[in-house]
Design a protein around this motif. Structure first.
Motif, PDB file in Angstrom:
ATOM      1  N   ILE A  91      10.297   3.804  14.760  1.00 23.18           N
ATOM      2  CA  ILE A  91      11.372   4.430  14.099  1.00 23.18           C
ATOM      3  C   ILE A  91      11.778   5.252  15.141  1.00 23.18           C
ATOM      4  O   ILE A  91      11.290   6.271  15.434  1.00 23.18           O
TER       5      ILE A  91
ATOM      6  N   ASP B 204       0.749  -1.132  -0.127  1.00 21.20           N
ATOM      7  CA  ASP B 204      -0.106   0.097  -0.054  1.00 21.20           C
ATOM      8  C   ASP B 204       0.603   1.240  -0.013  1.00 21.20           C
ATOM      9  O   ASP B 204       0.535   2.252  -0.669  1.00 21.20           O
ATOM     10  N   TYR B 205       1.778   1.196   0.895  1.00 16.66           N
ATOM     11  CA  TYR B 205       2.887   2.418   1.079  1.00 16.66           C
ATOM     12  C   TYR B 205       4.260   2.027   1.395  1.00 16.66           C
ATOM     13  O   TYR B 205       4.276   0.916   1.944  1.00 16.66           O
ATOM     14  N   SER B 206       5.027   3.088   1.134  1.00 21.24           N
ATOM     15  CA  SER B 206       6.374   2.710   1.421  1.00 21.24           C
ATOM     16  C   SER B 206       6.870   3.928   2.407  1.00 21.24           C
ATOM     17  O   SER B 206       6.362   4.980   2.509  1.00 21.24           O
ATOM     18  N   ILE B 207       7.921   3.614   3.404  1.00 20.53           N
ATOM     19  CA  ILE B 207       8.342   4.309   4.343  1.00 20.53           C
ATOM     20  C   ILE B 207      10.018   4.620   4.227  1.00 20.53           C
ATOM     21  O   ILE B 207      10.726   3.657   3.898  1.00 20.53           O
ATOM     22  N   GLU B 208      10.403   5.978   3.817  1.00 14.65           N
ATOM     23  CA  GLU B 208      11.729   6.323   3.848  1.00 14.65           C
ATOM     24  C   GLU B 208      12.218   6.892   5.037  1.00 14.65           C
ATOM     25  O   GLU B 208      11.416   7.713   5.318  1.00 14.65           O
ATOM     26  N   ILE B 209      13.149   6.653   5.603  1.00 19.94           N
ATOM     27  CA  ILE B 209      13.722   7.336   6.783  1.00 19.94           C
ATOM     28  C   ILE B 209      14.810   8.349   6.235  1.00 19.94           C
ATOM     29  O   ILE B 209      15.943   7.890   5.760  1.00 19.94           O
ATOM     30  N   LEU B 210      14.791   9.700   6.668  1.00 26.58           N
ATOM     31  CA  LEU B 210      15.648  10.679   6.008  1.00 26.58           C
ATOM     32  C   LEU B 210      16.836  11.037   6.860  1.00 26.58           C
ATOM     33  O   LEU B 210      17.696  11.343   6.444  1.00 26.58           O
TER      34      LEU B 210
ATOM     35  N   SER C 120       8.689   7.891  15.137  1.00 26.05           N
ATOM     36  CA  SER C 120       7.425   7.485  14.665  1.00 26.05           C
ATOM     37  C   SER C 120       6.921   6.061  14.917  1.00 26.05           C
ATOM     38  O   SER C 120       7.629   5.170  15.568  1.00 26.05           O
ATOM     39  N   PHE C 121       5.772   5.776  14.891  1.00 29.72           N
ATOM     40  CA  PHE C 121       4.989   4.684  15.202  1.00 29.72           C
ATOM     41  C   PHE C 121       3.866   4.222  14.269  1.00 29.72           C
ATOM     42  O   PHE C 121       3.205   4.983  14.167  1.00 29.72           O
ATOM     43  N   PHE C 122       4.024   2.905  13.917  1.00 33.71           N
ATOM     44  CA  PHE C 122       3.001   2.555  12.956  1.00 33.71           C
ATOM     45  C   PHE C 122       2.501   0.967  13.466  1.00 33.71           C
ATOM     46  O   PHE C 122       3.335   0.182  13.996  1.00 33.71           O
TER      47      PHE C 122
END
Lengths: 124, 257
Positions: free
Chosen positions: B193, B154-160, B211-213
């Motif tokens: 994260i 559904d979606y992707s997460i990138e950590i900057l 962050s929290f999912f």
């Protein structure tokens, strides 16, 4: 959620927090309350409430129960109940909600549609 | 019969006294059983599978988080190989001062104190997560640099920013807020994260770099860094992580979930 408190630190039962160093791309579907402080591209949909922090950058459509918007939103926002737009917000898109507050300094470029709150309609 | 599996590190002189105290306590409680000492020649998967087939009452990991992880993998592999559901509970006797975060979270005290927990036999069916072909009970950890997370297509997460990613089933963190506390019985994983400069999570301040999912399944991709499961095993990426198995575990009264 935001009506009486209006304070991000008072959000209870947060399901998801998208922090300031996080970029989410795609269709994010949630059930509970969501806090966005980072970057979101695509769409955001939840049955709960959405809190968009002052430094958040959103290029997405948003659908939620209630919302407090403080950051930059490029996309349409559809809120079932109360929407609070604070002074730091920049919204480029159409908004739809049943109750609205806009603080001085906020930028809103788009069509604004007020929809009746379904529960109140049944009562009257 | 209770089966006690001693990890190879506990078979050193350093732990002679601790093992003697544990064995005395086990005898006093009437929980005697068979001891299997892991060494270079002992195949843990085969040993655990054979004991389960012989009707073991409990499989007890005597060692650290690493030992617990090895035995969980052996039990789940026995389930897969024999296409059966293993009801034999896992017990834990932590030995040593470090690397016992799983036992601590489950409310199991060290060494002879763990005997009392075994004796009380308080059972909880806990979720077991899978990463690639490996299984884990607590968390999968990876550096955020160069990591991409794909969530159920559904979606992707990138950590900057540099930091750490944890996929949590059973939380060994003691400072997570109540509302973000993972539950090892809800068939859901929590993605936590934390990037550098992030404050402690305890006051749930959204401006801190955390962050929290909540999710059911994700894929971790990183060309350079491995994923570390249960603080014990390294596996390469890409790896799909999900939670779809469970295991009976003997827990203490003071468990943190």
């Amino acid at each position: 959620m935001f009506k009486s408190q209006g304070d991000k630190e008072k959000i209870k039962e947060v399901e998801t927090i998208i922090g300031p160093s996080i970029k989410v791309k795609g269709n994010f579907n949630g059930q509970g309350n969501i806090v966005v402080e980072g970057i979101l591209e695509g769409s955001l949909k939840t049955n709960g409430d959405v809190f968009i922090g002052d430094k958040a950058k959103i290029a997405a459509t948003i659908e939620a129960r209630e919302a407090r918007i403080g950051g930059e939103v490029m996309g349409n926002v559809k809120i079932k109940k109360y929407m609070e737009v604070v002074g730091t917000a920049k919204i480029f898109g159409d908004i739809e909600c049943s109750s609205l507050s806009i603080e001085r300094g906020a930028i809103l470029n788009g069509k604004c549609t007020m929809i009746p709150d379904k529960k109140e309609e049944i009562k009257s | 019969m209770h089966i006690y599996i001693y990890d190879d590190y506990v078979n050193t002189k350093k732990y002679d006294n601790a093992l003697a105290r544990i064995e005395t306590r086990i005898t006093d409680l009437g929980l005697n059983g068979k001891i299997i000492r892991l060494g270079l020649l002992e195949n843990i998967n085969e040993a655990v599978e054979n004991e389960i087939k012989r009707g073991a009452k409990t499989i007890v990991a005597v060692g650290s988080d690493q030992t617990v992880n090895k035995i969980i993998n052996a039990i789940i592999n026995a389930e897969i190989n024999n296409q059966m559901k293993v009801e034999t509970p896992l017990g834990i006797i932590p030995v040593g001062n470090e690397g016992n975060t799983i036992a601590e979270t489950l409310g199991i005290g060290r060494e002879e104190e763990a005997g009392d927990v075994l004796s009380a036999r308080r059972l909880e069916k806990l979720d077991i997560a899978q990463a690639g072909r490996n299984f884990f009970i607590s968390q999968a950890r990876i550096a955020s640099q160069g990591t991409t997370l794909e969530i159920e297509k559904d979606y992707s997460i990138e950590i900057l920013e540099p930091g750490e990613i944890n996929v949590i089933n059973l939380s060994v963190f003691s400072d997570l807020p109540e509302e973000a506390k993972p539950n090892p019985r809800d068939k859901t994983l929590e993605l936590y994260i934390k990037t550098k400069g992030g404050r402690k999570f305890s006051n749930l301040n959204p401006s801190s770099n955390q962050s929290f999912f909540s999710l059911k399944k994700l894929t971790i991709i990183n060309q350079k860094h491995p994923i570390i499961l249960d603080n014990a095993v390294e596996i390469p990426t890409p790896a799909e992580i999900s939670v779809n198995r469970s295991l009976n575990v003997i827990v203490g009264k003071e468990r943190r979930f």
